[in-house]
Structure formats: structure tokens, C-alpha cells
Design an enzyme around this catalytic site. Structure first.
Site: not given
Lengths: 225, 225, 225, 225
Positions: C134, C208
């Protein structure tokens, strides 16, 4: 030299202040006043409740079934160890409920919560290094106080306590703990981290020494808590 | 009666042993030996590092952005509070690095790790009740030591310390902490739980009293750690 | 090769599935349907609340004032990042309260709680490796979507989002995160542990990618939660 | 009405989406394709590893020996439950090692880490409410799929699974879990908190429904992870 011996060598004076404490020597030669032992044993019972939580923390922090099972075995063995305390305290008329309701001394709070915090803030290696003075140190002390074996202790006043930690059962637990420490070190110990762990180990050893001291102090003064 | 006053009333003698401790009285009348204050202040710096972690734990345990922001403000205010210590210690030639490297006393380990463990094992109410003797108690002590206001302290030897905690800034922090405690209690306090929290609060108060005692003991004996 | 590049190389296909996801490509060429972006952005707001908690966890797990301050800065920067979301969502008539009350998608729960659990069960290195896809990945994606700089984006429909992550501010955050990872690795990374971290990094990258997929799925079907 | 029934009533549609899921109905009437069951069972093994950690977390968060022992019993019973999976998977040629090495699906990550995070961030009541759809829900499902008792199942293709959860052993575990929940609620449940717990319970139920869905999806598409 395994990781435990390296840690001990790196914090020798802290270690000695713990395993050679006056409380230990007096227990060994049988001169320790019973009230000192009693103060110690009641607090050690409260101590083990927190240590059971530390093994549960180890299980929680594990990633594999094998590691969870190993930590669960550690937790079970701590709960068994409390039986010694319950048995000995029963002779003084203390029930398990009375034991559990006794107020914790500052020395008990300090070492147990320090260990739990090392484990919560760090990884399994931090947790087990913080536990090592207790888990492995008691085996060393037990062996030292029974140099000719448990049977040679005769009617030593602290025979039951010494026998518990000098016995094969506990010695095996301590050996396994040393190997486990090596295994964890192989995973995440670097030279740079060793200094930190040595400092943590020395601090835990001093907190153990303070724990013996609390037993001795218990004879001469009554604490308000 | 807010929850803080109820807790105080339920553990009055523990509370008094803390806020009326000889260390506090001697600080108030200016007779506290400087070495005692110095021992205390160095340990209090180490204490605040752990308390900053306790506020971070509160942020981690929060569920809403508002609660995270509030805990972050608490964390920031603790980090600010250390500036007082850095400033005062600088006068004695102690750098922040030297402060941070000082060994923690047993009393420091005991209270700080107790608070952190209350927070890790319990919920936000447990954590904030364990913090309350420090956060709210210092405001009460500050007000008591400056009954006619900070300006009336003249050249009191501990004017700077007393002024910090008697001042409007810190008094506001403590008021907010009391309201926050009421808010947490409205969420998860039942009659049955009150006894547990009272016991936790009393214990935290005694550990605070032990912390003052460590300052006084620092004058008469040198501790090995 | 820094530790981040080593992790990326060791989990290349997982990484590519994330940074080259159809959602990213469509955002880059401006064909991403607004409802997909909107679904994503609302969930990303909920995501950031949990990530703020992850930075608070990092502060709690720190041992020095310097590390606590660094983690607090990370926490503050996440709270700032939510301002972008609040600003963009306001255009669609969504208030911060409405955002915070939106139900979390499975994809949001999965990645955020995975990261938090890595941090709670492991050490700071585990936590920051789980955060890296991230924190550092968004900088890589931002740079890729603005190959000629933010100014060259003209009236690109996703200019504001791309500009945030391609901008110098965020690029600096990501650079600092890479150096921090190297620092943590120098402390506790061994060869044996690398395989574990690579697996953790690959898993975080897939989670993700699933998060982008949720955005695309949001266009074609209404989820019940 | 015990607390479990109150939670269920307050989140009825989420609960129904879980206990009446197509996967459950097809398992009940024996039409569930074996690959769906197999996908589910492998993931459920990974699920139980995380749930063992959740029980260890409960032991860590306990304050009395009695509570530690109870949580340890829960941990032991989870480890036993994995034997069913090992036995069934062995028929398909899957070893425990192969099971443990299987990649976790997003649905597995989402529910397990959500539960662990509820426990880490909250108190024991939060943790056990998050666990309840699994612990107590499986008993309800087991009873529903064996309305005339386990013996009446004859050669039902899912007889072994249904028998495990419909059997007296597991039904007793679930009954004890309900009583434990009531006990925790008596300690720290207020009206204000009920809404939060109901939302947590509904979310956990939806994550369980998503877990069944993953089994069904496993038949029609191959997931990349």
C-alpha cells in the site's frame, strides 16, 4: 555456545545477582526463614498466572499448528506447576482462592508485566528471551541446590521445591526451551539485535533478583499492599 | 459524582497514599532534597516513553476516526510533556540521550507495564482507568501544591514542575480525561464490573505511590540497576 | 537492491497482478467508470481508518522516543490522506459521517485486518512489510500514471487522485518508508526469514489486487452488504 | 432470551444469509458437489489454525486461572476439531502439510483476521461475539441438517461432517459458549453497547456466509491464489 549461554555471558553480573542471590543460598543451606519462603511462594503463584498468560500470548503469536501446539504445551505445564504451590500452601492453611486473592507485590507486577509487554511489543524471540531467566534459570538453580541429586537431599526443609526444579521433568522442559530459543534465533537474530536482547535479558534477570529480594524483605517488614 | 470520583471514593486509602505521599508534601513545602527530585524526574522521563506507547495503544484500539484523533492528541501531549523533563534535566547536564539510556527502576517498570498490560488485555475503559491516577492525579496534586495559583509560588524551588501541572493547560487535559472516562463508562460499565475497576484503580494508585517512594529512596541508597 | 526491491522480485507475479490491475490501467487511460472509482474511494476511506490504527500499532510497538515520533508522523499523514477522500466524496454529496457508516466490503476487511494481525502477531518488520504494497505501491502506481509529471495530466478525469500519489509529498513518504524497511531488516532479517516475509508480501499484494477488483465488480453488481 | 438469541434477532437477515446459505442447503439434501465441499474443507482447516490463535488470545486476555483454563480447553477443542479435517482430507490424498501449505482465500483471511482484530482491539465480550456465528452457528446448522438425529442420516454423503456438529459433544460445546457469552455480557454489556455488538455480530455472520459462497465459487472458477 548456544544463544542462552551467549546471553548469560553478555549479562553475567545481572545473571549472578539472580542465581546467586542470598535467598537462593539460604534456601540451599536450609537457613532461609519459612516466612521468607512463604512470602515468595504466594507471590510466585500470582506470578505463574501471568506466566500462563505469557504462554497463551506465544500461542496467539504463532503461525503454524506445530508452534501453537508447542505453546499450548508450555501453557499446560505452567498450570501444572501451580499444583506444587497449591500443595505446599495448603499445609499453611492457604486455599487456592486465598492465594489468588493475595495482593501482588511490586516485584511481581514488575517482572510479569515486563515479560508480557516484551511479548506484546516484540516478536516471539523477545518474549522467550524475557521468559528465559525464569524458565531456564530455575533449572540451573535447582541443579545447583541438589548437586548430588534429589535423593541426597534427605530431609532438607526445601526438598520439595528443590526436587521439583532439579528433577528430570523440569530439566527436560528447560532443555527444550534452550533449543527453542536457538531455533527462534536462527530465524531473526542478527548481530545488531543481539545487544538489544542482551539488555532485555539482563533486565529480566535483575527483575528476578528483585523477586527473591522481596521474599527476604517479607520477613523484616510488612508491606502495606 | 462522576466515575473518577466514584473510583477515588472506593479506593480512598490507596489514593491518599499516593496524593499525600511524603514526596509530594516535601515538594510542596520546598524541603524535598534535589537528588530525590532528580531521581524521580529521570525515571518520569522513562515513564512518559511508556505512557506515549499507552496512548498509541488507545489509538490502535479505537474504532472511529474521532477516537483515533483523540488518542493521537493524547500521544502528542505526552511527547510535549517530555519537553519539561528535557529542559529541567539539561540544567543538571543531562542530555535526552543520557536520559533515555538511564536504567529503569523497578517502580517505573511496575507501573508502566501494568498500565500497558491492562490496556492490552482489557478494553479502553480498563486502559483509561489504569492511566487515571497519573493523568488526573497529577492535576489534583498540582492544584493542591499551588493553592493560591501559580503566580503566588514566587521563587519556590519546584515552581516549574508545580506550574506545569497546576496550569490551565494541564488542568484542561485532566478535565477532558474525566469526561472521556464517563463516556467510556456509559458504554461498558455495569455494577458488577465496578468492583474490578476499583481494584485496578487502587492498584495503579499504590504503584504511583511506590513511584514517589523510589524518589525518596534514591537519596538514601544507590540502587544497583 | 534494497529490501523492498528484493521482496518485489521474489513475488513478481503477485506484485504485477496488483500494480497492473485492470482498474489501474483504466484509471490511467481515463476509461474507468466513475461508479467503480466511487466504490473504490468509499472503501479506501474505511481502509485508511484501519491503516491509521496500524500506524498507532507501530507506535505502541516502538521502544524509543524517535521510533514513537516516526510512527506518530505516519499516523498523522494517514489522517491527512483522508482529506482527499472527504473532498472528492463531498462532490458526490457524501459526508464524512456517511462515509464512515458505509459497510466494509470483504476485500476491505481482508487486507486491513490481515495487516493489523501481521503487526499484532509479529514484529515491526512484519507490520511494515505487510503495509509496503500500500504505502510504497501507491507511489509506484502514481508515478506510472503520470509519466510526464502531474502538470501534463491536463483535465484527466482522475487527475486529483493521480496527482496526490505522483506528487513530491507522497513520493517522499514512500522513499522514507523504503529506507525504514531497510533499517528494520538490518535489525532482524536473516536468510531464513526472507522466505516468510516474501510470502507475506505476496499475499498482501494479492489482497491489494482484490481491493481493485472490488472496485470493478462494484459497477456490475450490487453487493448485499 | 439469552444474549445470543438477542444478537440473532437483531441481525436476523445477516444470520439467515449464513445459516440458510445455498451451500448449507445443498449439503443438507446431499446435492453439494464434492469439489465445493473440498474447497470449503481445505479452507476451513486454515480457518481453524487462526481460530486456535483466537482462543489463545482469549487465554492471554484472561485475568483468573479459571478463565485461563476455560480458554485453554477451547484451544484444545479446536485443535481436536482439525482431526476431522485431516481424516476427511486424507481420503483425497491431502496430507496435513499440504493442507497447511494451501493458500488462504480472501474469504478465509477476511473472517479469521476480523475475529482476531475484534479480540485484540476490544475485550473478551467483543472476541466471543465475533466467534459466536462460528462456534454456536455450526451447532445450529448441524442440528438442522440432522433433524431426526445422526443415526437417521444413513449413508448421507456428508454424514461425517453433519454428525460432528449435530453430535452431543459439539452441541455441548455450543451450549457452554452461550452461557459464557451471558456471563461476559453480565459483566460489561450496557444498552448502548448492544448496538455495536449487534453490528459486529451481523458483520461476522455475513463473513461466514461469504465463506460458504467461496466453497460454491470454487466449483465454477479457479482462483488465482
Amino acid at each position: 555456545m548456544d544463544i542462552f549461554d551467549r546471553l548469560k555471558a553478555s549479562a553475567q553480573s545481572d545473571w549472578d545477582s539472580y542465581v546467586d542471590h542470598a535467598f537462593v543460598r539460604q534456601m540451599g543451606d536450609g537457613t532461609l526463614p519459612e516466612p521468607a519462603f512463604r512470602t515468595y511462594l504466594v507471590q510466585d503463584y500470582l506470578f505463574l498466572i501471568q506466566f500462563a498468560r505469557a504462554w497463551a500470548l506465544a500461542a496467539y503469536k504463532s503461525r503454524t499448528i506445530a508452534d501453537i501446539r508447542a505453546a499450548q504445551a508450555g501453557l499446560a505445564s505452567i498450570l501444572d506447576e501451580t499444583e506444587l504451590h497449591v500443595r505446599l500452601c495448603a499445609r499453611w492453611g492457604l486455599s487456592p482462592e486465598a492465594l489468588e486473592a493475595a495482593p501482588e507485590h511490586q516485584a511481581t507486577v514488575a517482572y510479569t508485566r515486563f515479560v508480557l509487554d516484551c511479548g506484546a511489543a516484540g516478536d516471539l524471540l523477545d518474549l522467550h528471551v524475557a521468559l528465559a531467566p525464569c524458565v531456564i534459570g530455575y533449572a540451573e538453580i535447582g541443579r545447583k541446590l541438589a548437586p548430588h541429586g534429589v535423593d541426597a537431599l534427605g530431609d532438607h526443609p526445601y526438598r520439595e521445591w528443590i526436587g521439583e526444579y532439579a528433577g528430570d521433568g523440569y530439566q527436560g522442559v528447560a532443555d527444550a526451551a534452550r533449543r527453542h530459543l536457538d531455533d527462534l534465533a536462527a530465524r531473526s537474530l542478527t548481530d545488531r539485535r543481539f545487544a538489544e536482547l542482551s539488555s532485555l535479558f539482563g533486565k529480566a534477570s535483575r527483575l528476578e533478583a528483585d523477586f527473591w529480594q522481596m521474599g527476604l524483605d517479607g520477613v523484616t517488614k510488612e508491606r502495606r499492599d
